[in-house]
Design an enzyme around this catalytic site. Structure first.
Site, PDB file in Angstrom:
ATOM      1  N   LYS A   1       0.847  -1.282   0.135  1.00  0.00           N
ATOM      2  CA  LYS A   1       0.018  -0.002   0.062  1.00  0.00           C
ATOM      3  C   LYS A   1       0.971   1.416  -0.036  1.00  0.00           C
ATOM      4  O   LYS A   1       0.528   2.189   0.715  1.00  0.00           O
ATOM      5  CB  LYS A   1      -1.002  -0.001   1.251  1.00  0.00           C
ATOM      6  CG  LYS A   1      -2.039  -0.961   1.209  1.00  0.00           C
ATOM      7  CD  LYS A   1      -2.876  -1.110   2.311  1.00  0.00           C
ATOM      8  CE  LYS A   1      -2.031  -1.642   3.810  1.00  0.00           C
ATOM      9  NZ  LYS A   1      -3.088  -2.176   4.818  1.00  0.00           N
TER      10      LYS A   1
ATOM     11  N   ASP B   1      -5.337  -5.721  10.564  1.00  0.00           N
ATOM     12  CA  ASP B   1      -6.692  -5.286  10.793  1.00  0.00           C
ATOM     13  C   ASP B   1      -7.733  -6.340  10.454  1.00  0.00           C
ATOM     14  O   ASP B   1      -8.945  -6.169  10.757  1.00  0.00           O
ATOM     15  CB  ASP B   1      -6.740  -4.062   9.730  1.00  0.00           C
ATOM     16  CG  ASP B   1      -6.260  -4.164   8.505  1.00  0.00           C
ATOM     17  OD1 ASP B   1      -5.886  -5.378   8.086  1.00  0.00           O
ATOM     18  OD2 ASP B   1      -6.598  -3.483   7.366  1.00  0.00           O
TER      19      ASP B   1
HETATM   20  C1  BGC Z   1      -1.993  -5.834   3.824  1.00  0.00           C
HETATM   21  C2  BGC Z   1      -2.811  -6.664   4.913  1.00  0.00           C
HETATM   22  C3  BGC Z   1      -4.249  -5.527   5.280  1.00  0.00           C
HETATM   23  C4  BGC Z   1      -4.692  -5.352   4.202  1.00  0.00           C
HETATM   24  C5  BGC Z   1      -5.870  -4.361   4.267  1.00  0.00           C
HETATM   25  C6  BGC Z   1      -2.710  -5.508   2.611  1.00  0.00           C
HETATM   26  O1  BGC Z   1      -2.005  -4.390   1.868  1.00  0.00           O
HETATM   27  O2  BGC Z   1      -0.904  -6.749   3.260  1.00  0.00           O
HETATM   28  O3  BGC Z   1      -1.757  -7.187   6.041  1.00  0.00           O
HETATM   29  O4  BGC Z   1      -4.843  -6.518   6.024  1.00  0.00           O
HETATM   30  O5  BGC Z   1      -3.745  -4.763   3.156  1.00  0.00           O
HETATM   31  O6  BGC Z   1      -5.696  -3.267   5.123  1.00  0.00           O
END
Ligand code: BGC
Length: 592
Positions: A174, A209
């Site tokens: 992200k 989360d």
């Molecule tokens: C992460 C996860 C997370 C998800 C939602 C992903 O990019 O790897 O750990 O739960 O985003 O936030």
């Protein structure tokens, strides 16, 4: 970064070009089923071995709450868009109180030194405690001295968890890429930052989360089998039988048996892209992302990426040769820059289109409106006419399928003049959003542009929601709550029995873990809510994107059938990250 597009549309008519794009972004039910099968394979591989793409991370959370949990905890939530600090008071009656403060995380912090990022996290907790002095005492069973505040950390990135209160960062996602973090224990990084500032805060639990969503939904509704996020990123955590997690091997947690919440990290499903329906637009996005070849599934689904995929589609039409097909060939800064088109703009475009339907304008399938707006029965088409933009507004009756723009109609003054006024109204609404959000001058965008952009947004978002259904279906199948529709149809009686009698590991409340006579976690009785399969969700897409859930359900129906889909109760895991972190902190304190 400015983008270039290199899609070859030479020798094709505009309508064929639209057709091609439509075809590439449209998923058939058979593909959804095929993807679900390979999803299940990756689940098994990930449960068996460490280091796999889909990490299937054991969370060391061995049950879900039942709503009776009590205590006051700090929670720190680093997820994607925002950083949140909260104080959560669990009242023990399925309710909670929460005070929170959000803080911005700049791109500099996301991509700089990890120690600077973690110092910022500690500073934020410090600032929160200054403005929100702790109200209530912590959990009475806590071993912490009274002046030390227990904190649960919700860290929404792939972490190989080694215990409830420790875990090694595997990768960033992200848009984060902070240096010197990967391979380190995230709890230690945070605790060191607290200690550097001599703060009386102890990080006792680490939670993803999705695990938070699962726990908080269970806390407020008495049970939940899957927590899923469809927001900036996507992921899911579910309750798995410990016996089905062979990679736990000799870990003491394995000896206890029972159930454990597993964080799938499904964003990494099919990173090799052998099955995902990758288009040139997806490849363009991936190539220019900070993590090429990672998070393949997430890049098809989540809010961080949908705008960017759509932007690539639009660019290809702006640059179409020999004649531009969009915006008269002009690209504004928003359209031209990487990440320039936010997914929220897509959402606004779709809302603008939908507005008429919300105002009560609906047309029954099999019926169409004639040019005067009078309803007539469409005896021949039976709803199977490809929906195109034309004088037949039934083709846009609020149903999400098939909105392929008709180039000839939209390109001629007569064609436009023949459009029903309601359709024109919808297009005009979309056009206005585009003028504002994409920063064009009013005269630079026409109704044809509006129709094309709405169609592109719709295709990309619909594909995302259908793929989200694949992930949810896979968990239903993995936990024995569903069979493939295909199989059910083939061997209906036997398969139906399996579906309705599958055991549900609801329980093992954090407060009241049920034990067998040997003190091990016992397999729980099916809860009264077993009729419903409770899924806790959070994230901007599922909450706000028009029809995201509806389309996801359509996908579920095509994979596991309507009977199962109808039993899936999708509910918001309100404040899941905060409440989930608090519940984990509670479990950690009880274990210490
Ligand atoms: C992460 C996860 C997370 C998800 C939602 C992903 O990019 O790897 O750990 O739960 O985003 O936030």
């Amino acid at each position: 970064m400015a983008s270039t597009s290199s899609y070859s549309y030479l020798h094709k008519s505009p309508q064929d070009i639209l057709h091609d794009i439509d075809f590439q972004l449209t998923l058939e039910p058979a593909l959804l089923t095929k993807l679900t099968k390979s999803f299940l394979e990756e689940i098994h591989v990930g449960l068996g071995r460490y280091g796999e793409d889909m990490a299937m991370v054991p969370s060391f959370v061995t049950g879900v709450p039942d709503g009776s949990e009590i205590g006051t905890f700090l929670a720190l939530d680093l997820g994607g868009t925002n950083l949140r600090v909260c104080e959560v008071v669990l009242n023990g009656d399925k309710t909670f109180r929460l005070r929170q403060q959000k803080y911005k995380v700049s791109d500099q912090l996301k991509t700089g030194e990890a120690s600077v990022l973690f110092d910022y996290l500690a500073d934020s907790v410090d600032a929160f405690l200054t403005t929100h002095p702790p109200e209530s005492p912590v959990d009475p069973t806590s071993n912490l001295t009274s002046d030390v505040l227990p904190l649960g950390l919700t860290f929404s990135f792939p972490v190989e968890q080694t215990a409830l209160g420790s875990g090694t960062i595997l990768t960033w996602t992200k848009g984060f890429s902070a240096k010197n973090a990967i391979g380190n224990d995230v709890v230690k990084l945070l605790q060191d930052a607290f200690d550097r500032k001599h703060m009386h805060v102890k990080c006792v639990a680490l939670v993803n989360d999705t695990v938070g969503a699962l726990l908080s939904r269970a806390y407020t509704s008495g049970g939940c089998i899957l927590g899923a996020i469809f927001g900036t990123g996507t992921n899911g955590a579910y309750l798995e039988e410990v016996a089905k997690i062979p990679k736990l091997a000799n870990n003491p947690a394995a000896a206890n048996g029972g159930y454990m919440v597993v964080n799938t990290e499904w964003g990494a499903f099919n990173n090799k892209r052998t099955n995902l329906p990758t288009t040139p637009f997806d490849s363009a996005l991936d190539r220019t992302s900070i993590n090429p070849h990672f998070q393949a599934f997430e890049k098809f689904i989540s809010g961080m990426y949908l705008g960017e995929i759509t932007r690539h589609v639009l660019l290809s039409l702006i640059d179409a040769a020999p004649r531009s097909m969009l915006f008269g060939g002009k690209a504004t800064k928003v359209v031209n820059e990487q990440w320039g088109l936010d997914t929220s703009v897509m959402s606004e475009v779709e809302e603008a289109w939908e507005a008429f339907v919300d105002e009560g304008y609906t047309v029954e399938p099999n019926h169409k409106m004639n040019g005067n707006g009078n309803e007539t029965t469409n005896g021949t088409s039976n709803g199977t006419v490809p929906n195109e933009i034309g004088e037949n507004p039934a083709l846009w009756d609020g149903d999400d399928h098939d909105v392929l723009p008709r180039w000839d109609i939209l390109s001629s003054p007569e064609g436009l003049a023949g459009l029903n006024s309601k359709i024109k109204g919808k297009l005009e609404r979309v056009r206005k959003v585009l003028v504002k959000k994409l920063e064009y001058a009013d005269g630079e965008i026409g109704l044809r542009d509006a129709a094309i952009v709405r169609w592109a947004c719709h295709l990309v978002a619909r594909r995302a929601a259908l793929l989200s259904g694949v992930a949810v279906a896979a968990i239903l199948l993995q936990t024995g709550r569903a069979n493939f529709l295909q199989d059910t149809q083939e061997a209906s009686t036997a398969a139906e029995e399996t579906t309705t009698t599958s055991t549900v590991p609801n329980v093992n409340g954090l407060n009241g873990v049920s034990h067998d006579t040997n003190g091990r976690n016992a397999i729980a009785k099916p809860s009264p809510k077993e009729e419903n399969i409770v899924v806790g969700v959070d994230g901007s897409l599922i909450q706000f994107y028009p029809h995201f859930e509806r389309t996801m359900r359509e996908s579920l129906r095509s994979i596991v059938g309507e009977d199962i889909e109808r039993r899936v109760e999708i509910g918001l895991a309100k404040d899941g990250s905060g409440v989930g972190a608090a519940l984990c902190a509670l479990q950690a304190l009880k274990q210490s």
